[in-house]
Design a protein around this motif. Sequence first.
Motif, PDB file in Angstrom:
ATOM      1  N   ALA A  38       0.843  -1.200   0.000  1.00  0.00           N
ATOM      2  CA  ALA A  38       0.000   0.000   0.000  1.00  0.00           C
ATOM      3  C   ALA A  38       0.883   1.257   0.000  1.00  0.00           C
ATOM      4  O   ALA A  38       1.943   1.280   0.618  1.00  0.00           O
ATOM      5  CB  ALA A  38      -0.920   0.007   1.214  1.00  0.00           C
ATOM      6  N   TRP A  39       0.427   2.278  -0.681  1.00  0.00           N
ATOM      7  CA  TRP A  39       1.143   3.564  -0.715  1.00  0.00           C
ATOM      8  C   TRP A  39       0.877   4.324   0.570  1.00  0.00           C
ATOM      9  O   TRP A  39       1.732   5.017   1.101  1.00  0.00           O
ATOM     10  CB  TRP A  39       0.648   4.341  -1.935  1.00  0.00           C
ATOM     11  CG  TRP A  39       0.840   5.826  -1.923  1.00  0.00           C
ATOM     12  CD1 TRP A  39      -0.010   6.744  -1.366  1.00  0.00           C
ATOM     13  CD2 TRP A  39       1.916   6.569  -2.490  1.00  0.00           C
ATOM     14  NE1 TRP A  39       0.476   8.020  -1.566  1.00  0.00           N
ATOM     15  CE2 TRP A  39       1.660   7.939  -2.265  1.00  0.00           C
ATOM     16  CE3 TRP A  39       3.075   6.206  -3.197  1.00  0.00           C
ATOM     17  CZ2 TRP A  39       2.516   8.942  -2.708  1.00  0.00           C
ATOM     18  CZ3 TRP A  39       3.929   7.216  -3.632  1.00  0.00           C
ATOM     19  CH2 TRP A  39       3.648   8.571  -3.382  1.00  0.00           C
ATOM     20  N   ASP A  40      -0.329   4.181   1.087  1.00  0.00           N
ATOM     21  CA  ASP A  40      -0.688   4.912   2.291  1.00  0.00           C
ATOM     22  C   ASP A  40      -1.817   4.170   3.008  1.00  0.00           C
ATOM     23  O   ASP A  40      -2.531   3.379   2.404  1.00  0.00           O
ATOM     24  CB  ASP A  40      -1.150   6.323   1.923  1.00  0.00           C
ATOM     25  CG  ASP A  40      -0.891   7.314   3.058  1.00  0.00           C
ATOM     26  OD1 ASP A  40      -0.607   6.857   4.183  1.00  0.00           O
ATOM     27  OD2 ASP A  40      -0.970   8.518   2.810  1.00  0.00           O
ATOM     28  N   TYR A  41      -1.942   4.450   4.291  1.00  0.00           N
ATOM     29  CA  TYR A  41      -2.962   3.797   5.106  1.00  0.00           C
ATOM     30  C   TYR A  41      -3.712   4.908   5.836  1.00  0.00           C
ATOM     31  O   TYR A  41      -3.191   5.509   6.770  1.00  0.00           O
ATOM     32  CB  TYR A  41      -2.266   2.858   6.087  1.00  0.00           C
ATOM     33  CG  TYR A  41      -3.204   1.985   6.914  1.00  0.00           C
ATOM     34  CD1 TYR A  41      -3.611   0.746   6.440  1.00  0.00           C
ATOM     35  CD2 TYR A  41      -3.669   2.402   8.154  1.00  0.00           C
ATOM     36  CE1 TYR A  41      -4.447  -0.068   7.182  1.00  0.00           C
ATOM     37  CE2 TYR A  41      -4.515   1.600   8.904  1.00  0.00           C
ATOM     38  CZ  TYR A  41      -4.892   0.365   8.412  1.00  0.00           C
ATOM     39  OH  TYR A  41      -5.727  -0.441   9.149  1.00  0.00           O
ATOM     40  N   LEU A  42      -4.914   5.215   5.359  1.00  0.00           N
ATOM     41  CA  LEU A  42      -5.642   6.371   5.889  1.00  0.00           C
ATOM     42  C   LEU A  42      -6.863   5.946   6.683  1.00  0.00           C
ATOM     43  O   LEU A  42      -7.532   4.966   6.347  1.00  0.00           O
ATOM     44  CB  LEU A  42      -6.080   7.278   4.738  1.00  0.00           C
ATOM     45  CG  LEU A  42      -4.977   7.864   3.857  1.00  0.00           C
ATOM     46  CD1 LEU A  42      -5.592   8.638   2.697  1.00  0.00           C
ATOM     47  CD2 LEU A  42      -4.064   8.771   4.668  1.00  0.00           C
ATOM     48  N   GLU A  43      -7.152   6.719   7.720  1.00  0.00           N
ATOM     49  CA  GLU A  43      -8.312   6.428   8.559  1.00  0.00           C
ATOM     50  C   GLU A  43      -9.502   7.289   8.138  1.00  0.00           C
ATOM     51  O   GLU A  43      -9.336   8.483   7.877  1.00  0.00           O
ATOM     52  CB  GLU A  43      -7.978   6.736  10.021  1.00  0.00           C
ATOM     53  CG  GLU A  43      -6.876   5.883  10.586  1.00  0.00           C
ATOM     54  CD  GLU A  43      -6.364   6.450  11.904  1.00  0.00           C
ATOM     55  OE1 GLU A  43      -6.753   5.914  12.945  1.00  0.00           O
ATOM     56  OE2 GLU A  43      -5.609   7.431  11.877  1.00  0.00           O
ATOM     57  N   LYS A  44     -10.687   6.683   8.126  1.00  0.00           N
ATOM     58  CA  LYS A  44     -11.890   7.472   7.821  1.00  0.00           C
ATOM     59  C   LYS A  44     -12.226   8.390   8.998  1.00  0.00           C
ATOM     60  O   LYS A  44     -12.823   9.445   8.816  1.00  0.00           O
ATOM     61  CB  LYS A  44     -13.069   6.546   7.522  1.00  0.00           C
ATOM     62  CG  LYS A  44     -12.992   5.913   6.138  1.00  0.00           C
ATOM     63  CD  LYS A  44     -14.167   4.990   5.898  1.00  0.00           C
ATOM     64  CE  LYS A  44     -14.067   4.338   4.526  1.00  0.00           C
ATOM     65  NZ  LYS A  44     -14.967   3.177   4.409  1.00  0.00           N
ATOM     66  N   VAL A  45     -11.909   7.945  10.199  1.00  0.00           N
ATOM     67  CA  VAL A  45     -12.063   8.809  11.380  1.00  0.00           C
ATOM     68  C   VAL A  45     -10.660   8.945  11.985  1.00  0.00           C
ATOM     69  O   VAL A  45     -10.270   8.160  12.830  1.00  0.00           O
ATOM     70  CB  VAL A  45     -13.026   8.186  12.410  1.00  0.00           C
ATOM     71  CG1 VAL A  45     -13.270   9.146  13.572  1.00  0.00           C
ATOM     72  CG2 VAL A  45     -14.353   7.803  11.763  1.00  0.00           C
ATOM     73  N   PRO A  46      -9.897   9.929  11.521  1.00  0.00           N
ATOM     74  CA  PRO A  46      -8.494  10.001  11.946  1.00  0.00           C
ATOM     75  C   PRO A  46      -8.352  10.168  13.455  1.00  0.00           C
ATOM     76  O   PRO A  46      -9.068  10.969  14.070  1.00  0.00           O
ATOM     77  CB  PRO A  46      -7.958  11.234  11.205  1.00  0.00           C
ATOM     78  CG  PRO A  46      -8.891  11.443  10.069  1.00  0.00           C
ATOM     79  CD  PRO A  46     -10.240  10.998  10.566  1.00  0.00           C
TER      80      PRO A  46
END
Lengths: 297, 206
Positions: free
Chosen positions: B101-109
Amino acid sequence: MLDQDWHLPDIKKALGLFDSGRLDEGVALLTAGMDRAIKAKDRNAALAYDVVLALMRSEHRPFFDLVEQARERKIKLDAWRSLSARSAHRIGNQLFASLGALRTLRGLDAPEAVEAVADIEASLERVGTIVKEFQRFSVNEEPALLPTDLRPLLGDLVRRYQRVARNVEVAIEAPESLPHCQVDRNQIDQAFGELLENALHHTPPGGKVVVKASAMDSGKGVLVAVEDTGPGVPAENKERLFEAFFSTRPGGSGLGLAIVRQIIENHGGRIRETGTPGKGARFEVELPAAPKQETNP
Amino acid sequence: MKVLAIDDQPEVLKQIEKAIATAEGPHGRRYEVAGLADHREALQRLEAEHFDVVIVDMVMGHDETEGLTVLQKLTNKSPITIVLTAYPSIPNCVESMRAGAWDYLEKVPANGSDPYENLLTSLRRACEFRIAHPEAGRTIPDLDWAQKHLGELLREHAGEVVAVLDERVVGHGTTYAELAARMKDQYPATAPTIISLPEIDVEAVE
């Protein structure tokens, strides 16, 4: 294949443990043996373990009651945890979608719209806080333990709350030196932060919140009490207070004290509420001392 | 720039598509975005059609690892892949990053930052990288290094965004957009790789 009578030495060892007062080790040995017997479909062995466990149960009833209570609490907690995880995920998705729709509304510049958007944003931010608490509650984090002097940690925390407290005095009372405790600093900071937050919330203007730390008898740990001058906790709520979703202060998720207990118990500690109803709450936390040789100079 | 978003929640997918469709891409270009709710369909579409970036949800249906299945099916020739999840955990982050994965983002950071700003910043950087290195595939040296050192990074920077350049951490901060802007000032010629690290669930690192 297991030998016939493979279980006998195991049971003998367990009985020895019971005789020397190492009850928890005895129970662990017997229940593990029971699992093994059931897995191997060895009826004789399973029966033997069952009989010995029943016998020990009648001999050491108070201890087994405690074991049973802890087991029940763990089952309940696991159920809450899995519910929290699923809720956090589902609410989180909806929250994310709402924030997306709100991006479109932000472009409107009618004054009513601006205010409504700000209100929705503020509400969604609170929803976000709750989702994060659900997430935090749903994972049972193993603490990363390090020998720690609680004095500076609690001191920092108290200073932090002195800055935000309005018309409430926040103070710390601690002796010059305390035994070091084996703790995860972040988790302990979170736990006492929650207790202080809770105390401040319930203390009327002009009141006082005090953190009192002291060494427990024979250096076995540290007792930290967080006292306030709020209304206190009614006697009938003292135990249930720490259950998930039992009490909710406005804006909270109902998980604060449940998370605190989870953290303290993961540290091998205990938490109780021992205040006098009508006079103020007092939360007592006991944390075990770090083994001597590992203590920092 | 062509973007494929995969998320089984229609209301979520709609907002991701809309945010991307109305955002400005790198060098003033627009994004062309497609959305799919089913990951199997998405994999077929990826075989048939070229995309620059894929945005994938982690938990779809009842399977907590469906997003990971998508990641693992992708090859080095596949589009850059951004994970966007409402169910973040460190073990899952580790697996995702190891799967490329290039990045791992949270929907609720966890840090309270705006998830759309994070997503659009990450997407824009992925596209800039794609334009600058059209042949690089998904193997990006600094990202590769970060994936191998994820344990250390998480211990130091869980809940933060970190920037990696030439195999070392050159910056960290709380929001993606702020760090990306800061890095652009400090390293105008070479853009450091930026990854966000989840805060929770520290027990399972290695």
